[in-house]
Enzyme design. Structure first.
Site: not given
Ligand code: LCS
Length: 397
Positions: A60, A113, A187, A212
């Site tokens: 961790r 998001y 972000d 992504k």
């Molecule tokens: N920031 C952005 C711009 C995102 O699109 C997402 C997830 C996150 C943070 C969070 O990331 P995660 O915890 O899922 O790795 N976006 C998603 C979307 O547009 N569709 O499914 C998840």
């Protein structure tokens, strides 16, 4: 390689970071699938906990496979340091908890998001953090909302799901002129470090959903936070270690390093396809509006051209109604109805009922997210074939 910092994104993604692993001379970093690390003596364990001796303690707090990945991402973002997390939300929440606390104030753009919006709208206020959602592309509004206890300005550019563009350099300048201690957090998930470097534009912290484009293969959930070394030490030792515990596993770190090897090849193909599809959609009579920063019709086009190397692989478009959107998604054969983005497969979704369902109907309207908005995460298939699939689905509306 002493001069890796001056090399290309492609070379950094493949060769960046110093692997101390010399064991059997493996080309790829091994997966250190271990929770804990053995101390030679009790005194050594004590010294490591006291920070008097370098070395791993417990996964961790750090793990060699994960550390190498963190070094690569720091290089890609031009950051002093990076911390990896088990999700993008882990990265965002650990970062924000390291900046804010009861009595502090955050300015956030209203288009985010859905789960980031939920964290800022419901989560952090529960613990005494005040959050103002504004349009950060309105620089006067940014100025007007800064106050003595403002600790953070938070934004996405391009933003999910409308591809709204914020002028990162101007927002950072305004925030830092007011108070140099304010952390401007961007972000960079949609752009990736291939297309945009928020730190070079004046931001203090970059966060990512590595789920992504960075991983790129639809098989890992992960996140990163990057910035100055002293702040990232706080994020690791407070945000990650104590507050969220959302640590990235070594298996996932390995997969992301594998994905990163082709990042600089994949992103331009996503962009080429997205540009073609955006142009087609502008000519499609049943498509009411196209949201793609590469189009001159996009309100953020000029700022995007200034701060991004290209316009990205994400686009959205509007159809008549939610029902028409559902019908279109159901008629597609090549494009897949799923949330997420940045994968080889083209993914299509309906933000109002899916990724942005944490927004109420009023909040969606306020953020400029219409009911009939459909988001397309353009994949790596041949662009013409994606367009043919969209055409046959539009013909059925
Ligand atoms: N920031 C952005 C711009 C995102 O699109 C997402 C997830 C996150 C943070 C969070 O990331 P995660 O915890 O899922 O790795 N976006 C998603 C979307 O547009 N569709 O499914 C998840």
């Amino acid at each position: 390689m002493d001069d890796i910092k001056n090399m290309s994104i492609a070379t950094k993604a493949i060769h960046g970071g110093v692997s101390k692993e010399k064991g059997y001379g493996s080309l790829s970093m091994p997966i250190y699938q271990t929770s804990t690390f053995v101390f030679e003596t009790a005194e050594q364990g004590g010294r490591r906990f006291a920070g008097e001796e370098e070395g791993y303690i417990y996964s961790r707090l750090g793990n060699p496979t994960v550390s190498l990945l963190e070094e690569k991402i720091a290089l890609l973002e031009g950051a002093e340091a990076c911390v990896a997390f088990s999700s993008g939300m882990g990265a965002i929440s650990s970062t924000l908890w390291s900046i804010a606390g009861a009595g502090k104030h955050i300015i956030a753009d209203g288009t985010l998001y859905g789960c980031t919006f939920a964290l800022l709208n419901h989560g952090m206020p529960r613990y005494g953090v005040e959050v103002d959602f504004i349009d950060t592309s309105d620089l006067d509004a940014v100025k007007a909302h800064l106050k003595e206890n403002t600790c953070c300005v938070y934004l996405e550019s391009p933003a999910n799901p409308t591809l709204k563009i914020e002028d990162i350099e101007e927002v950072a300048k305004i925030a830092h002129e007011y108070n140099p201690e304010i952390k401007v957090v961007v972000d960079n998930t949609f752009a990736t470090p291939v297309l945009q470097n928020p730190l070079a534009l004046g931001a203090d912290v970059v966060v990512h959903s590595a789920t992504k484009y960075l991983n790129g293969h639809g098989d890992v959930i992960a996140g990163f936070s990057c910035g100055k070394a002293d702040f990232m030490a706080d994020v690791r030792l407070f945000g990650l270690k104590d507050m969220t515990g959302s640590v990235l596993g070594p298996q996932e770190a390995f997969l992301i390093m594998r994905g990163l090897k082709t990042l600089a090849l994949r992103v331009p193909k996503h962009v080429e396809n997205a540009r073609m599809i955006a142009e087609y959609l502008e000519s499609e009579p049943k498509c009411k509006k196209v949201y793609y920063p590469g189009l001159e019709s996009h309100p953020g086009h000029e700022i995007a051209a200034k701060q991004m190397k290209d316009f990205g692989g994400m686009l959205s478009f509007e159809v008549e109604s939610r029902e028409a959107g559902a019908k279109l998604c159901n008629a597609l054969e090549l494009c897949t109805c799923a949330v997420s983005l940045g994968d080889a497969e083209t993914l299509i979704e309906h933000p109002a009922s899916m990724t942005h369902s944490p927004y109420t109907a009023e909040e969606l309207a306020e953020a400029g997210i219409p009911e009939g908005l459909i988001r397309l995460a353009v994949g790596l298939e041949e662009g013409e074939e994606i367009i043919a699939d969209l055409k046959q689905a539009f013909a059925k509306l």
